[in-house]
Write an enzyme that holds these catalytic residues in place. Structure first.
Site, PDB file in Angstrom:
ATOM      1  N   ASN A 199       0.499 -12.233 -21.903  1.00 46.61           N
ATOM      2  CA  ASN A 199       1.309 -11.126 -22.390  1.00 46.61           C
ATOM      3  C   ASN A 199       2.736 -11.628 -22.543  1.00 46.61           C
ATOM      4  OD1 ASN A 199       1.580  -8.447 -23.156  1.00 46.61           O
ATOM      5  ND2 ASN A 199       2.195  -7.772 -21.113  1.00 46.61           N
ATOM      6  N   THR A 236     -14.637 -12.118 -11.011  1.00 48.43           N
ATOM      7  CA  THR A 236     -13.563 -11.202 -11.391  1.00 48.43           C
ATOM      8  C   THR A 236     -14.172 -10.007 -12.098  1.00 48.43           C
ATOM      9  OG1 THR A 236     -11.902 -12.944 -11.644  1.00 48.43           O
ATOM     10  CG2 THR A 236     -11.495 -10.879 -12.805  1.00 48.43           C
ATOM     11  N   ASN A 292      -3.059  -7.035  -2.522  1.00 48.30           N
ATOM     12  CA  ASN A 292      -2.634  -6.192  -3.630  1.00 48.30           C
ATOM     13  C   ASN A 292      -1.142  -6.309  -3.926  1.00 48.30           C
ATOM     14  OD1 ASN A 292      -2.795  -3.656  -5.406  1.00 48.30           O
ATOM     15  ND2 ASN A 292      -1.324  -3.070  -3.820  1.00 48.30           N
ATOM     16  N   TYR A 329       4.131 -13.833 -14.290  1.00 46.64           N
ATOM     17  CA  TYR A 329       3.131 -12.903 -13.749  1.00 46.64           C
ATOM     18  C   TYR A 329       1.715 -13.346 -14.146  1.00 46.64           C
ATOM     19  CZ  TYR A 329       1.155  -8.221 -12.722  1.00 46.64           C
ATOM     20  OH  TYR A 329       0.446  -7.176 -12.222  1.00 46.64           O
ATOM     21  N   ALA A 330       1.541 -13.714 -15.398  1.00 43.85           N
ATOM     22  CA  ALA A 330       0.225 -14.146 -15.876  1.00 43.85           C
ATOM     23  C   ALA A 330      -0.219 -15.423 -15.174  1.00 43.85           C
ATOM     24  CB  ALA A 330       0.254 -14.353 -17.386  1.00 43.85           C
ATOM     25  N   ALA A 351       0.798  -1.229   0.000  1.00 45.21           N
ATOM     26  CA  ALA A 351       0.000   0.000   0.000  1.00 45.21           C
ATOM     27  C   ALA A 351       0.833   1.282   0.000  1.00 45.21           C
ATOM     28  CB  ALA A 351      -0.933  -0.003   1.207  1.00 45.21           C
ATOM     29  N   LYS A 385      -1.340 -14.525 -11.662  1.00 40.91           N
ATOM     30  CA  LYS A 385      -2.603 -13.788 -11.638  1.00 40.91           C
ATOM     31  C   LYS A 385      -3.783 -14.675 -12.042  1.00 40.91           C
ATOM     32  CE  LYS A 385      -0.982  -9.742 -10.331  1.00 40.91           C
ATOM     33  NZ  LYS A 385      -1.285  -9.235  -8.987  1.00 40.91           N
ATOM     34  N   VAL A 399       5.231 -10.277   2.692  1.00 42.43           N
ATOM     35  CA  VAL A 399       4.103 -11.217   2.604  1.00 42.43           C
ATOM     36  C   VAL A 399       4.564 -12.668   2.430  1.00 42.43           C
ATOM     37  CG1 VAL A 399       2.362  -9.589   1.791  1.00 42.43           C
ATOM     38  CG2 VAL A 399       3.831 -10.754   0.117  1.00 42.43           C
ATOM     39  N   ILE A 417      -2.823   0.526 -15.866  1.00 39.09           N
ATOM     40  CA  ILE A 417      -3.087   1.628 -14.948  1.00 39.09           C
ATOM     41  C   ILE A 417      -1.825   2.467 -14.842  1.00 39.09           C
ATOM     42  CG2 ILE A 417      -3.820   2.217 -12.587  1.00 39.09           C
ATOM     43  CD1 ILE A 417      -5.924   0.615 -14.204  1.00 39.09           C
ATOM     44  N   GLY A 430      -6.919   7.876  10.859  1.00 36.87           N
ATOM     45  CA  GLY A 430      -6.751   6.863  11.905  1.00 36.87           C
ATOM     46  C   GLY A 430      -6.102   5.583  11.421  1.00 36.87           C
TER      47      GLY A 430
END
Lengths: 78, 244
Positions: free
Chosen positions: B145, B234, B86, B151-152, B12, B155, B60, B184, B52
């Site tokens: 990709n 999804t 995330n 990565y694919a 985050a 995911k 992780v 993004i 807060g």
């Protein structure tokens, strides 16, 4: 009824939403008390918490009735 | 909207994760964001403290750290009711050149961590008969990709995990969903060469990269009572570049 019996029965009735009167020694969690597989996992988790112990998976699988739960607790604790 | 809820967002400190953490915090959740470094955690604290919230350092991949972070959260705020998985990394390279380490690192951080984090929050969620687990996957997990086989795979694995867990815990009021962002505008995509970006945008009907807020909005929806009847799903947020 011993303290352990009472505590086990109380947990079973809470976890499975059964009347305490219906929770008999010979009651099977799945066949008599309507538990599904997730309920039995939760029940074992609740027993672990109540009696502050860890029940190994291979032992947990063998606990299918109220009496077996009481026996397990009696045999493995204190 | 999320008063009384405790949200945990991994990864985050920046990008999509930072936007998700802030959006949940602004709407009243107590949010804990994690980052791999202490400086990242401090950055999260700065971003969230007005609401807060708090940043904590967490790898992780380290089960002991996961346990300790959840304990700290439980003591400070209560049990986690919203988990947003995330955290993710890339080690892009064509398969012909992919090292075992590239594969293992991506699977561990992007997929195994989802298993570990979800398992760790599940017990209190089952007791509470409520929980929201939201996994940030990727359009790449669905389209594929070149250069991203690791990565694919991670995911896409996340989507299968999501459906299975959703089936397991639905009866306890816990929903498990994925959000699959397209391209993004983040540090991860800023690394791409300009000509590659132009080519990518040509494939997006909405003709732009997404904003991190576009993803945060999808997360707050899944976390909200309005999404109570959606699980194992999804949601693609990609400007139309891939229509499932």
């Amino acid at each position: 009824m011993s303290d352990i019996e009472q505590r086990v029965k109380k947990i079973v009735s809470e976890q499975l939403g059964a009347n305490e009167a219906d929770v008999k020694h010979e009651s099977s969690f799945v066949d008599d008390l309507g538990a599904d597989s997730l309920d039995t996992v939760e029940l074992v988790m609740a027993l672990e918490e109540e009696f502050d112990c860890e029940i190994p998976d291979e032992e947990a699988e063998k606990i299918t009735t109220v009496q077996q739960a009481i026996d397990y607790v009696n045999a493995n604790l204190k | 909207m999320y008063e009384g809820q405790v949200a945990l967002v991994t990864g985050a400190s920046r990008g999509i994760g930072a936007a998700i953490a802030l959006a949940l915090a602004k709407q009243g959740a107590k949010v804990v964001g994690t980052a791999t470094t202490e400086s990242g955690a401090a950055q999260i604290t700065t971003a969230l403290e007005a609401h807060g919230g708090l940043g904590l350092a967490l790898d992780v991949n380290d089960a002991a750290q996961v346990e300790s972070v959840l304990k700290q959260i439980a003591e400070k705020f209560g049990d986690v009711s919203i988990l947003v998985n995330n955290a993710g990394i890339t080690r892009d390279t064509l398969l012909m050149r992919m090292k075992d380490a590239d594969w293992d690192a991506v699977i561990a951080t992007n997929l195994t961590s989802v298993f570990r984090m979800s398992q760790a929050v599940l017990r209190p969620m089952m007791k509470a008969r409520f929980g929201r687990i939201i996994n940030i996957s990727s359009v790449v997990g669905h389209m594929g990709n070149p250069g991203q086989a690791n990565y694919a795979a991670a995911k896409a694995g996340m989507a299968g995990f999501t459906r299975s867990l959703a089936a397991e815990v639905g009866s306890r009021g816990i929903t498990v969903n994925c959000i699959a962002p397209g391209f993004i505008d983040t540090d991860m995509t800023r690394e791409l060469p300009e000509n590659v970006k132009e080519e990518l945008i040509k494939r997006v009907p909405l003709a732009r990269f997404g904003d991190v807020e576009d993803i945060a909005a999808a997360v707050t929806f899944f976390a909200s009572p309005s999404a109570a009847y959606i699980t194992g799903e999804t949601l693609h947020v990609n400007g139309g570049m891939y229509m499932a």
